[in-house]
Design a protein around this motif. Structure first.
Motif, PDB file in Angstrom:
ATOM      1  N   GLY A  40       0.331  -0.837   0.238  1.00 35.00           N
ATOM      2  CA  GLY A  40      -0.039   0.374   0.213  1.00 35.00           C
ATOM      3  C   GLY A  40       0.488   1.750   0.060  1.00 35.00           C
ATOM      4  N   THR A  41       0.847   2.233   0.413  1.00 38.44           N
ATOM      5  CA  THR A  41       0.732   3.302  -0.254  1.00 38.44           C
ATOM      6  C   THR A  41       0.295   4.909   0.959  1.00 38.44           C
ATOM      7  N   LEU A  42       0.998   5.779   1.811  1.00 37.90           N
ATOM      8  CA  LEU A  42       1.007   6.232   2.080  1.00 37.90           C
ATOM      9  C   LEU A  42       0.992   7.848   1.482  1.00 37.90           C
ATOM     10  N   LEU A  43       0.295   8.844   1.435  1.00 36.94           N
ATOM     11  CA  LEU A  43      -0.167   9.487   1.262  1.00 36.94           C
ATOM     12  C   LEU A  43      -0.040  11.072   2.034  1.00 36.94           C
ATOM     13  N   PHE A  44       0.858  12.151   2.185  1.00 40.97           N
ATOM     14  CA  PHE A  44       0.871  13.008   3.251  1.00 40.97           C
ATOM     15  C   PHE A  44       0.335  14.516   2.614  1.00 40.97           C
ATOM     16  N   PHE A  45      -0.793  14.865   3.157  1.00 40.71           N
ATOM     17  CA  PHE A  45      -0.615  16.420   2.749  1.00 40.71           C
ATOM     18  C   PHE A  45      -0.829  17.418   3.771  1.00 40.71           C
ATOM     19  N   TYR A  46      -0.190  18.865   2.903  1.00 40.41           N
ATOM     20  CA  TYR A  46      -0.264  19.508   4.324  1.00 40.41           C
ATOM     21  C   TYR A  46      -0.709  20.936   4.053  1.00 40.41           C
ATOM     22  N   PHE A  47      -1.287  22.112   4.650  1.00 39.89           N
ATOM     23  CA  PHE A  47      -1.485  23.240   3.934  1.00 39.89           C
ATOM     24  C   PHE A  47      -0.643  24.035   3.726  1.00 39.89           C
ATOM     25  N   ASP A  48       0.477  24.661   3.049  1.00 38.34           N
ATOM     26  CA  ASP A  48       1.544  25.043   3.125  1.00 38.34           C
ATOM     27  C   ASP A  48       1.468  26.482   2.452  1.00 38.34           C
ATOM     28  N   GLY A  49       0.452  27.301   2.425  1.00 43.18           N
ATOM     29  CA  GLY A  49       0.157  28.607   2.406  1.00 43.18           C
ATOM     30  C   GLY A  49       0.154  29.399   1.165  1.00 43.18           C
ATOM     31  N   GLN A  50      -0.277  28.834   0.143  1.00 44.25           N
ATOM     32  CA  GLN A  50       0.322  28.967  -0.982  1.00 44.25           C
ATOM     33  C   GLN A  50      -1.009  29.730  -1.386  1.00 44.25           C
ATOM     34  N   LEU A  51      -2.564  29.088  -1.255  1.00 43.76           N
ATOM     35  CA  LEU A  51      -3.777  30.263  -1.057  1.00 43.76           C
ATOM     36  C   LEU A  51      -4.097  31.238  -0.017  1.00 43.76           C
ATOM     37  N   ASP A  52      -3.385  31.547   0.394  1.00 46.37           N
ATOM     38  CA  ASP A  52      -2.770  32.658   1.182  1.00 46.37           C
ATOM     39  C   ASP A  52      -1.996  33.537   1.876  1.00 46.37           C
ATOM     40  N   ASP A  53      -0.843  32.846   1.334  1.00 49.62           N
ATOM     41  CA  ASP A  53       0.657  33.634   0.903  1.00 49.62           C
ATOM     42  C   ASP A  53       0.646  33.274   2.629  1.00 49.62           C
ATOM     43  N   GLY A  54       0.780  32.606   3.436  1.00 52.62           N
ATOM     44  CA  GLY A  54       1.091  32.040   4.561  1.00 52.62           C
ATOM     45  C   GLY A  54       0.355  32.429   5.949  1.00 52.62           C
ATOM     46  N   GLU A  55      -0.753  33.096   5.609  1.00 49.34           N
ATOM     47  CA  GLU A  55      -1.120  33.294   6.251  1.00 49.34           C
ATOM     48  C   GLU A  55      -1.380  32.818   6.988  1.00 49.34           C
ATOM     49  N   ALA A  56      -2.582  31.568   7.615  1.00 41.85           N
ATOM     50  CA  ALA A  56      -2.280  30.799   8.466  1.00 41.85           C
ATOM     51  C   ALA A  56      -1.850  29.470   8.370  1.00 41.85           C
ATOM     52  N   LEU A  57      -1.240  29.106  10.379  1.00 38.60           N
ATOM     53  CA  LEU A  57      -0.420  27.865  10.375  1.00 38.60           C
ATOM     54  C   LEU A  57      -0.993  26.761  10.648  1.00 38.60           C
ATOM     55  N   VAL A  58      -0.564  26.127  10.269  1.00 37.95           N
ATOM     56  CA  VAL A  58      -1.200  24.280  11.373  1.00 37.95           C
ATOM     57  C   VAL A  58      -0.316  24.506  12.250  1.00 37.95           C
ATOM     58  N   LEU A  59      -0.812  24.725  13.361  1.00 35.84           N
ATOM     59  CA  LEU A  59       0.470  24.196  14.854  1.00 35.84           C
ATOM     60  C   LEU A  59      -0.204  23.154  15.464  1.00 35.84           C
ATOM     61  N   ALA A  60       0.382  22.452  15.839  1.00 39.97           N
ATOM     62  CA  ALA A  60      -0.014  21.532  16.723  1.00 39.97           C
ATOM     63  C   ALA A  60      -0.474  21.877  18.377  1.00 39.97           C
ATOM     64  N   GLU A  61      -0.252  23.129  18.758  1.00 41.27           N
ATOM     65  CA  GLU A  61      -1.299  23.698  19.858  1.00 41.27           C
ATOM     66  C   GLU A  61      -2.499  24.122  19.402  1.00 41.27           C
ATOM     67  N   ASP A  62      -2.807  24.256  18.425  1.00 42.52           N
ATOM     68  CA  ASP A  62      -4.008  24.949  17.715  1.00 42.52           C
ATOM     69  C   ASP A  62      -5.004  24.356  16.937  1.00 42.52           C
ATOM     70  N   ARG A  63      -6.059  23.390  18.043  1.00 40.33           N
ATOM     71  CA  ARG A  63      -7.028  22.244  17.576  1.00 40.33           C
ATOM     72  C   ARG A  63      -7.858  23.120  16.244  1.00 40.33           C
ATOM     73  N   GLU A  64      -7.758  24.162  15.941  1.00 43.22           N
ATOM     74  CA  GLU A  64      -8.494  23.923  14.996  1.00 43.22           C
ATOM     75  C   GLU A  64      -7.188  24.487  13.738  1.00 43.22           C
TER      76      GLU A  64
END
Length: 235
Positions: A40-64
């Motif tokens: 099988g295959t594992l696929l990894f995805f991440y919101f890298d800021g392309q759509l908002d010029d890095g405004e929204a950050l994916v942070l472990a401490e931010d459940r949202e």
């Protein structure tokens, strides 16, 4: 992608970027310290800021923000479909990688290291042991100075141990570094994968940082990859 799965989306922000795929059957599974599927295959995805010029950050401490990073597992016998990259997201170029075996070392501040070298020590002195000496730290960095891409093993954190970051997030940040609950929680996570910044693919995570996905061993054994936790660090 699995026929039953849509492209991963962070509600209110947009689609995630596809970062990497891992062909489990091509890995030397018998030598790994984590229980990956043999196919099988594992696929990894991440919101890298392309759509908002890095405004929204994916942070472990931010459940949202947890929906901003995702792992999908595609079983070898699962029905799949080819999906194009969503509008507004530029695909990273394909960079084929091969796997090689290597040693990794836990950081001196990792709970497992503390238990070996400072078992029973007062919490305030839990890092007062030989592995935390400057001489050993210098030798450790000399042994493994590059973060790199990695499956399993001990995570190579850019800053503090990523296991501690995950533990703090799971415990809602309501514990101090001297709280034994933090240490116990941190010891319950293993590295699934880490992906370094990669010039060949035009990937730059912050200031030459890295992306990390960790998972509990019991979730890994049950193939519950949706429970993997994400964090990232940069210099």
């Amino acid at each position: 992608m699995p026929a039953a799965s849509e492209w991963p989306l962070w509600e209110g922000h947009g689609p995630l970027s596809f970062v990497a795929s891992i062909d489990c059957a091509s890995l030397p599974l018998a030598a790994l310290d984590i229980d990956l599927p043999d196919a099988g295959t594992l696929l990894f995805f991440y919101f890298d800021g392309q759509l908002d010029d890095g405004e929204a950050l994916v942070l472990a401490e931010d459940r949202e923000s947890w929906a901003g990073a995702r792992v999908l597992y595609v079983a070898a016998d699962e029905e799949v479909v080819e999906r194009g990259t969503p509008a507004g997201v530029e695909s990273y170029p394909v960079v084929p990688l091969t796997a090689r075996l290597g040693m990794t070392a836990a950081e001196p501040w990792h709970p497992q290291i503390r238990d070996v070298f400072a078992a029973g020590a007062p919490l305030g002195n839990r890092y007062d042991h030989p592995v935390c000496s400057q001489e050993f730290l210098d030798a450790l960095w000399g042994f493994d100075g590059e973060v790199g891409h990695q499956i399993g093993g001990h995570a190579h954190s850019v800053q503090n141990p990523v296991e501690i970051e995950i533990a703090e997030a799971v415990l809602d940040g309501k514990v101090s570094w001297d709280d034994p609950r933090l240490s116990d929680e941190a010891g319950g996570w293993v590295l699934l994968a880490q992906f370094d910044s990669e010039d060949a693919a035009g990937m730059m995570w912050g200031d030459a940082g890295a992306l990390y996905w960790l998972i509990r061993p019991e979730d890994l054994a049950e193939r519950r990859f949706e429970r993997a936790m994400f964090t990232w660090q940069c210099g």
